[in-house]
Design an enzyme around this catalytic site. Structure first.
Site, PDB file in Angstrom:
ATOM      1  N   VAL A  11       0.839  -1.214   0.000  1.00  0.00           N
ATOM      2  CA  VAL A  11       0.000   0.000   0.000  1.00  0.00           C
ATOM      3  C   VAL A  11       0.869   1.258   0.000  1.00  0.00           C
ATOM      4  O   VAL A  11       0.706   2.152  -0.829  1.00  0.00           O
ATOM      5  CB  VAL A  11      -0.942  -0.005   1.220  1.00  0.00           C
ATOM      6  CG1 VAL A  11      -1.672   1.333   1.345  1.00  0.00           C
ATOM      7  CG2 VAL A  11      -1.944  -1.144   1.113  1.00  0.00           C
ATOM      8  N   GLU A 154      -4.069  -5.951  -5.449  1.00  0.00           N
ATOM      9  CA  GLU A 154      -2.736  -6.338  -5.908  1.00  0.00           C
ATOM     10  C   GLU A 154      -2.833  -6.793  -7.357  1.00  0.00           C
ATOM     11  O   GLU A 154      -3.780  -7.445  -7.758  1.00  0.00           O
ATOM     12  CB  GLU A 154      -2.168  -7.443  -5.011  1.00  0.00           C
ATOM     13  CG  GLU A 154      -1.822  -6.910  -3.621  1.00  0.00           C
ATOM     14  CD  GLU A 154      -1.266  -7.984  -2.711  1.00  0.00           C
ATOM     15  OE1 GLU A 154      -1.542  -7.928  -1.510  1.00  0.00           O
ATOM     16  OE2 GLU A 154      -0.572  -8.882  -3.219  1.00  0.00           O
ATOM     17  N   CYS A 262      -5.980  -9.204   2.534  1.00  0.00           N
ATOM     18  CA  CYS A 262      -7.062  -8.282   2.929  1.00  0.00           C
ATOM     19  C   CYS A 262      -8.371  -8.964   3.282  1.00  0.00           C
ATOM     20  O   CYS A 262      -8.837  -8.850   4.420  1.00  0.00           O
ATOM     21  CB  CYS A 262      -7.269  -7.254   1.822  1.00  0.00           C
ATOM     22  SG  CYS A 262      -5.806  -6.258   1.612  1.00  0.00           S
TER      23      CYS A 262
HETATM   24  C1  UDX Z   1      -8.818  -6.734  -2.182  1.00  0.00           C
HETATM   25  C2  UDX Z   1      -9.869  -5.709  -2.588  1.00  0.00           C
HETATM   26  O1  UDX Z   1     -10.359  -6.014  -3.886  1.00  0.00           O
HETATM   27  C3  UDX Z   1      -9.246  -4.320  -2.585  1.00  0.00           C
HETATM   28  O2  UDX Z   1     -10.236  -3.364  -2.886  1.00  0.00           O
HETATM   29  C4  UDX Z   1      -8.669  -4.056  -1.195  1.00  0.00           C
HETATM   30  O3  UDX Z   1      -8.051  -2.783  -1.153  1.00  0.00           O
HETATM   31  C5  UDX Z   1      -7.641  -5.123  -0.847  1.00  0.00           C
HETATM   32  O4  UDX Z   1      -8.248  -6.411  -0.912  1.00  0.00           O
HETATM   33  P1  UDX Z   1      -6.825  -8.046  -3.280  1.00  0.00           P
HETATM   34  O5  UDX Z   1      -6.937  -8.871  -2.048  1.00  0.00           O
HETATM   35  O6  UDX Z   1      -5.505  -7.513  -3.686  1.00  0.00           O
HETATM   36  O7  UDX Z   1      -7.825  -6.743  -3.152  1.00  0.00           O
HETATM   37  O8  UDX Z   1      -7.342  -8.908  -4.521  1.00  0.00           O
HETATM   38  P2  UDX Z   1      -8.754  -9.212  -5.145  1.00  0.00           P
HETATM   39  O9  UDX Z   1      -8.620  -9.082  -6.596  1.00  0.00           O
HETATM   40  O10 UDX Z   1      -9.825  -8.473  -4.456  1.00  0.00           O
HETATM   41  O11 UDX Z   1      -8.932 -10.804  -4.813  1.00  0.00           O
HETATM   42  C6  UDX Z   1      -9.076 -11.190  -3.483  1.00  0.00           C
HETATM   43  C7  UDX Z   1      -9.300 -12.713  -3.471  1.00  0.00           C
HETATM   44  O12 UDX Z   1     -10.584 -13.016  -4.028  1.00  0.00           O
HETATM   45  C8  UDX Z   1      -8.282 -13.483  -4.306  1.00  0.00           C
HETATM   46  O13 UDX Z   1      -7.971 -14.688  -3.643  1.00  0.00           O
HETATM   47  C9  UDX Z   1      -9.027 -13.768  -5.599  1.00  0.00           C
HETATM   48  O14 UDX Z   1      -8.576 -14.946  -6.244  1.00  0.00           O
HETATM   49  C10 UDX Z   1     -10.442 -13.950  -5.078  1.00  0.00           C
HETATM   50  N1  UDX Z   1     -11.474 -13.649  -6.074  1.00  0.00           N
HETATM   51  C11 UDX Z   1     -11.611 -12.382  -6.536  1.00  0.00           C
HETATM   52  C12 UDX Z   1     -12.321 -14.676  -6.498  1.00  0.00           C
HETATM   53  O15 UDX Z   1     -12.180 -15.829  -6.076  1.00  0.00           O
HETATM   54  N2  UDX Z   1     -13.315 -14.394  -7.376  1.00  0.00           N
HETATM   55  C13 UDX Z   1     -13.489 -13.134  -7.875  1.00  0.00           C
HETATM   56  O16 UDX Z   1     -14.400 -12.945  -8.692  1.00  0.00           O
HETATM   57  C14 UDX Z   1     -12.615 -12.101  -7.452  1.00  0.00           C
END
Ligand code: UDX
Length: 447
Positions: A11, A154, A262
């Site tokens: 961040v 990320e 997160c």
């Molecule tokens: C998340 C939030 O999206 C972001 O707004 C916040 O600031 C930080 O946390 P991040 O954890 O980096 O971001 O990744 P993200 O793309 O949100 O995916 C989080 C998890 O959900 C991952 O394990 C991803 O594989 C999973 N995911 C995401 C799914 O399984 N299905 C989806 O449709 C989207």
């Protein structure tokens, strides 16, 4: 305006560099000398697409500086951001020791009026505690605290910073409000909305947003399991649901369960906050429990695809990180899947474009790491896609399947059309859809 960013993790580093890109003079502070020296050499300690180039271009403009000298960096700043880690402790409670330590450090250096912004994800009430620490540590200091949570994903963090759905600012001091609005003017001038609230509300928006997104993912994952039982196709279910604008198509991709630094942490912290005020956050707790259970059950899918046992078999694991386009292994499903397959007697050949250095110390030493997906597949009895790296889609499966002992693919990210994979000779298993078996195998299985 001079901006100081305390903490150069995912961040802090992205936010600091982006503020420099917006034209502000930014100093990024970290207590790790090795990290700061690497950054000063132009080396980037994390994998984030586009970050190295952005650091390079801003370093050359003298707008971006790196230092371990917090005192000096705070004294010269109009705005100081706290962007240090708030990892979960054993109970899921956000560990705020680094936030409070930063507040103490800032307090000693405060001279002119300074806006102290907490960007780290912190439970409701933390910014007010930061204000108490600043006042107690330096009673003469003139400052105001602001909550400015980030919504960076990320892998797309720079894009998310530069094209925010919204900028949330929790502020209760007019002068600080004016300064923060000026700081974000390069974005609000381009039409990106800034929502001003009180401080507690801004802190709550972050947790509620992340917990809701986690809930949306858990929901489609559970629907995917039901689709498998009743013969529906979850990809089309998600598409049909998402055509309702109240639902939307994003964050409805079924998978092995959410990971990352997160969603798991923020959902747990929100539930913990509720517990601390005598409330049982049942929906969020169910999402957390369901997600942990889902991750734990993913290995069973591989074992099932291998006919009920992986003992003595070699399995390729494609993708180790918690999602594509990152090197981050935090809460990655691979950290559940691989130990269970090893325990069931399998040998593991792993490949990840970016995460193997971070993964190696977290996994059993018997796991072998390979320089490509194709090499990892060689001689294996099955392959499993855990992370949706684009290169897995681009690989020539028709050719590479012949290097496998058995052409079995368990795709936990639904990267392919089942019929296409069966047509090229793979036994293809995915999430929320029927298995697609290669013609030869289908005949054998139904014989
Ligand atoms: C998340 C939030 O999206 C972001 O707004 C916040 O600031 C930080 O946390 P991040 O954890 O980096 O971001 O990744 P993200 O793309 O949100 O995916 C989080 C998890 O959900 C991952 O394990 C991803 O594989 C999973 N995911 C995401 C799914 O399984 N299905 C989806 O449709 C989207």
């Amino acid at each position: 305006m001079n901006v100081t960013m305390i903490g150069t993790g995912y961040v802090g580093l992205v936010s600091g560099v982006c503020f420099a890109e917006l034209g502000w003079n930014v100093t990024c502070v970290d207590k790790l000398t090795s990290k700061i020296e690497a950054l000063q050499r132009g080396e980037v300690p994390i994998y984030e697409p586009g970050l190295a180039a952005l650091i390079e271009s801003n370093r050359n403009t003298e707008r971006l500086h790196f230092t371990t000298d917090m005192q000096r960096a705070v004294r010269s700043a109009n705005v100081v951001f706290i962007a240090v880690g708030t990892p979960p402790d054993a109970t899921g409670k956000a560990d705020l020791q680094y936030v409070y330590a930063a507040a103490e450090g800032i307090a000693h250096a405060l001279e002119d009026f300074t806006v102290v912004v907490t960007k780290s994800t912190v439970p409701v009430g933390t910014n007010h505690e930061v204000a108490r620490i600043l006042k107690r540590t330096n009673p003469n200091a003139r400052f105001a605290v602001v909550s400015n949570p980030e919504f960076l994903r990320e892998g797309t963090a720079i894009e998310d910073f530069m094209n925010p759905d919204r900028i949330v600012v929790g502020v209760e001091d007019e002068e600080a409000g004016t300064i923060i609005e000026k700081l974000y003017r390069p974005l609000t001038n381009r039409g990106f909305p800034l929502l001003r609230t009180d401080i507690n509300t801004a802190e709550m928006i972050k947790y509620a947003a992340n917990s809701f997104l986690a809930n949306k993912i858990a929901f489609i994952n559970e629907v995917a399991d039901l689709c498998e039982k009743v013969g529906a196709n979850v990809e089309l279910v998600a598409k049909g649901m998402g055509m309702d604008e109240r639902i939307g198509t994003r964050f409805l991709r079924p998978g092995p369960g959410f990971g990352g630094s997160c969603f798991p942490k923020d959902a747990a912290a929100l539930a913990q906050l509720a517990d601390s005020v005598g409330m049982d956050l049942r929906i969020v707790k169910t999402v957390i429990d369901y997600n942990l259970d889902r991750r734990a059950r993913m290995a069973e899918r591989v074992i099932h695809a291998c006919g009920g046992s992986v003992a003595g078999k070699t399995i390729a694991i494609l993708g180790l990180t918690f999602k594509a386009n990152t090197d981050d292994m935090r809460e990655s499903p691979s950290l559940s899947i691989i130990p269970q397959l090893l325990k069931a007697g399998a040998a593991i050949r792993a490949y990840d474009p970016e995460g193997m250095d971070n993964a190696r110390p977290l996994l059993d030493s018997s796991v072998t790491y390979h320089t490509s997906a194709a090499e990892a597949l060689t001689g294996t009895d099955a392959a499993t896609i855990v992370t949706e790296w684009a290169e897995f889609k681009q690989m020539n499966w028709a050719a590479k399947k012949d290097t496998m002992r058995a052409p079995i693919l368990v795709d936990l990210r639904n990267m392919f059309v089942p019929a296409d994979m069966a047509a090229l000779g793979m036994d293809y298993y995915s999430i929320g859809r029927a298995p697609a078996l290669a013609k030869a195998h289908k005949l054998a299985k139904t014989a």
